[in-house]
Design a protein around this motif. Structure first.
Motif, short mmCIF file in Angstrom:
data_model
loop_
_atom_site.label_atom_id
_atom_site.label_comp_id
_atom_site.label_asym_id
_atom_site.label_seq_id
_atom_site.Cartn_x
_atom_site.Cartn_y
_atom_site.Cartn_z
N ASN A 18 0.82 -1.22 0.00
CA ASN A 18 0.00 0.00 0.00
C ASN A 18 0.85 1.26 0.00
OD1 ASN A 18 -3.16 -0.58 1.77
ND2 ASN A 18 -2.28 -1.59 -0.01
N GLN A 19 1.96 1.22 0.70
CA GLN A 19 2.87 2.37 0.71
C GLN A 19 3.39 2.65 -0.69
OE1 GLN A 19 5.81 1.33 3.68
NE2 GLN A 19 4.25 1.15 5.26
N GLY A 20 3.67 1.56 -1.42
CA GLY A 20 4.11 1.71 -2.80
C GLY A 20 3.03 2.35 -3.66
N PRO A 55 -4.22 -2.04 5.14
CA PRO A 55 -3.31 -0.97 5.56
C PRO A 55 -3.80 0.43 5.18
CG PRO A 55 -2.13 -2.72 4.43
CD PRO A 55 -3.59 -2.90 4.13
N GLY A 56 -5.08 0.55 4.81
CA GLY A 56 -5.73 1.85 4.72
C GLY A 56 -5.74 2.57 3.40
N PHE A 57 -5.40 1.90 2.31
CA PHE A 57 -5.24 2.62 1.03
C PHE A 57 -6.49 3.40 0.63
CE2 PHE A 57 -5.25 2.59 -3.72
CZ PHE A 57 -4.20 3.48 -3.90
N PHE A 58 -7.64 2.74 0.55
CA PHE A 58 -8.87 3.43 0.16
C PHE A 58 -9.22 4.53 1.17
CE2 PHE A 58 -11.42 0.39 -2.82
CZ PHE A 58 -10.46 0.57 -3.80
N ALA A 59 -9.13 4.22 2.45
CA ALA A 59 -9.49 5.19 3.49
C ALA A 59 -8.65 6.46 3.36
CB ALA A 59 -9.31 4.56 4.86
N ILE A 60 -7.37 6.27 3.10
CA ILE A 60 -6.45 7.41 3.03
C ILE A 60 -6.76 8.30 1.83
CG2 ILE A 60 -4.03 8.05 2.63
CD1 ILE A 60 -3.34 5.45 4.28
N ILE A 61 -6.90 7.70 0.66
CA ILE A 61 -7.11 8.54 -0.53
C ILE A 61 -8.49 9.19 -0.53
CG2 ILE A 61 -5.40 7.33 -1.94
CD1 ILE A 61 -7.60 5.82 -3.31
N LEU A 62 -9.47 8.54 0.10
CA LEU A 62 -10.81 9.15 0.17
C LEU A 62 -10.86 10.26 1.22
CD1 LEU A 62 -13.06 5.99 -0.25
CD2 LEU A 62 -12.77 7.87 -1.88
N ALA A 63 -10.21 10.07 2.34
CA ALA A 63 -10.13 11.12 3.35
C ALA A 63 -9.38 12.33 2.80
CB ALA A 63 -9.46 10.60 4.62
N GLU A 64 -8.34 12.05 2.03
CA GLU A 64 -7.55 13.10 1.39
C GLU A 64 -8.41 13.92 0.44
OE1 GLU A 64 -3.07 12.81 -0.20
OE2 GLU A 64 -4.51 11.67 -1.42
N LYS A 83 -3.22 3.22 10.29
CA LYS A 83 -3.07 4.50 11.00
C LYS A 83 -1.70 5.10 10.75
CE LYS A 83 -6.35 3.12 14.58
NZ LYS A 83 -6.52 2.68 16.00
N LYS A 84 -0.67 4.26 10.73
CA LYS A 84 0.67 4.76 10.45
C LYS A 84 0.76 5.30 9.02
CE LYS A 84 3.03 1.03 11.62
NZ LYS A 84 4.21 0.14 11.87
N ASN A 85 0.18 4.57 8.08
CA ASN A 85 0.22 5.01 6.69
C ASN A 85 -0.56 6.29 6.46
OD1 ASN A 85 1.78 2.78 5.95
ND2 ASN A 85 0.01 1.54 5.38
N ALA A 86 -1.60 6.50 7.25
CA ALA A 86 -2.45 7.68 7.09
C ALA A 86 -1.77 8.96 7.56
CB ALA A 86 -3.77 7.48 7.83
N GLY A 87 -0.81 8.84 8.48
CA GLY A 87 -0.10 10.02 8.95
C GLY A 87 -1.03 11.06 9.53
N ASN A 88 -0.95 12.28 9.01
CA ASN A 88 -1.77 13.37 9.53
C ASN A 88 -3.26 13.19 9.26
OD1 ASN A 88 0.55 14.68 10.44
ND2 ASN A 88 0.79 15.87 8.54
N LEU A 89 -3.59 12.30 8.33
CA LEU A 89 -5.00 12.06 8.02
C LEU A 89 -5.65 11.08 8.99
CD1 LEU A 89 -4.85 11.72 4.13
CD2 LEU A 89 -6.03 13.52 5.39
N TRP A 223 -9.76 -3.21 -14.15
CA TRP A 223 -8.33 -3.40 -13.93
C TRP A 223 -7.48 -2.58 -14.89
CZ3 TRP A 223 -5.31 -6.00 -17.75
CH2 TRP A 223 -6.06 -6.54 -18.80
N LYS A 224 -7.98 -2.37 -16.10
CA LYS A 224 -7.21 -1.63 -17.10
C LYS A 224 -7.03 -0.17 -16.71
CE LYS A 224 -8.52 -4.48 -21.08
NZ LYS A 224 -9.17 -4.49 -22.41
N GLU A 225 -7.91 0.33 -15.87
CA GLU A 225 -7.89 1.74 -15.49
C GLU A 225 -7.07 2.02 -14.24
OE1 GLU A 225 -11.73 3.76 -15.78
OE2 GLU A 225 -12.54 1.94 -16.68
N VAL A 226 -6.85 1.00 -13.41
CA VAL A 226 -6.21 1.28 -12.11
C VAL A 226 -4.96 0.45 -11.82
CG1 VAL A 226 -8.30 2.15 -10.99
CG2 VAL A 226 -7.84 -0.31 -10.99
N TRP A 227 -4.75 -0.62 -12.54
CA TRP A 227 -3.58 -1.46 -12.26
C TRP A 227 -2.31 -0.88 -12.86
CZ3 TRP A 227 -5.10 -7.34 -13.02
CH2 TRP A 227 -5.71 -7.79 -11.84
N SER A 228 -1.20 -1.13 -12.19
CA SER A 228 0.11 -0.80 -12.72
C SER A 228 0.51 -1.87 -13.74
CB SER A 228 1.14 -0.75 -11.59
OG SER A 228 1.31 -2.06 -11.04
#
Length: 247
Positions: A18-20, A55-64, A83-89, A223-228
């Motif tokens: 998720n950090q990546g 590890p919070g990926f969706f939560a972080i980008i939506l809160a952002e 929570k660690k990944n979210a930092g200030n959020l 998948w074509k729109e969001v995958w690396s």
């Protein structure tokens, strides 16, 4: 319980994944894809439940993006990583440890429910869908991103395609996402949960259609729109779909 033990042990490694995503173009791709499907309400007026936040990926980008986010996960370790990944959020997100199949929220609480790569891993996914629809407000939307993960354990053709994926990743000298996990433990779990054997998303449309939702549809090329490119190489035989249900 095997599933809880496995994901507790995977928390740190999954958090690195998720950090990546948060550090690359995936952050923008996913944010835009989610927002495009969450409806026209202002983010600050939209209550979103992220189920199986990991590890919070969706939560972080939506809160952002300004949404009112509640994030739940079955394991305490995943929530710690989130929570660690979210930092200030982190303080802007309501974190709760909860079973996705037995939500403690009142009926009609959220404007949207989102989830990624969770349903296939559940012991009672039909019950989970019932709970997710229950907590949605009338007019609310459910967005569930998933795939036919580990279907290759039960289908010979899919097994050949899976082996082709492994060969492709090696040829391209990319990180093999399956080797990076405890394959034996994950396959043992996959053999016990029901959705590994079932072709989706037809199953999802059928189940949600019985739950009195207004409409259900599947975007089978999400998948074509969001995958690396690395994800595409690793998972070409298990393309990720998006289930959209409006209550």
């Amino acid at each position: 319980m095997k599933i809880e033990e496995y994901w507790t042990g995977r928390a740190e490694g999954y958090s690195q994944v998720n950090q990546g995503e948060l550090a690359t173009e995936q952050r923008r791709k996913w944010r835009e894809h989610l927002i495009a499907h969450l409806g026209g309400k202002k983010p600050e007026e939209t209550k979103v439940l992220d189920i199986g936040t990991g590890p919070g990926f969706f939560a972080i980008i939506l809160a952002e993006a300004g949404y009112q986010v509640t994030a739940v996960d079955y394991t305490e370790e995943m929530l710690k990583e989130a929570k660690k990944n979210a930092g200030n959020l982190a303080g802007k997100i309501c974190w709760k440890q909860m079973n996705a199949q037995e939500l403690s929220f009142e009926d009609h609480t959220f404007d949207a429910v989102v989830s990624r790569n969770l349903t296939w891993n559940l012991e009672n996914p039909e019950k989970a869908y019932g709970e997710w629809v229950r907590v949605l407000k009338k007019g609310g939307v459910l967005l569930n991103y998933d795939a036919n993960w580990y279907h290759h354990l039960f289908d010979e053709e899919k097994r050949r395609e899976y082996e082709n994926d492994r060969a492709r990743v090696e040829e391209l000298q990319l990180s093999d996402h399956y080797i990076c996990t405890d394959i034996d433990a994950m396959e043992e779990i996959a053999k016990e949960v029901p959705l590994s054997r079932i072709a989706r998303p037809a199953w999802d449309r059928e189940v949600l259609g019985k739950l009195c939702v207004k409409q259900v549809k599947a975007e089978e090329e999400a998948w074509k729109e969001v995958w690396s490119e690395e994800e595409m190489a690793n998972y070409y035989s298990t393309p990720m779909f998006l289930i959209i249900a409006e209550k």
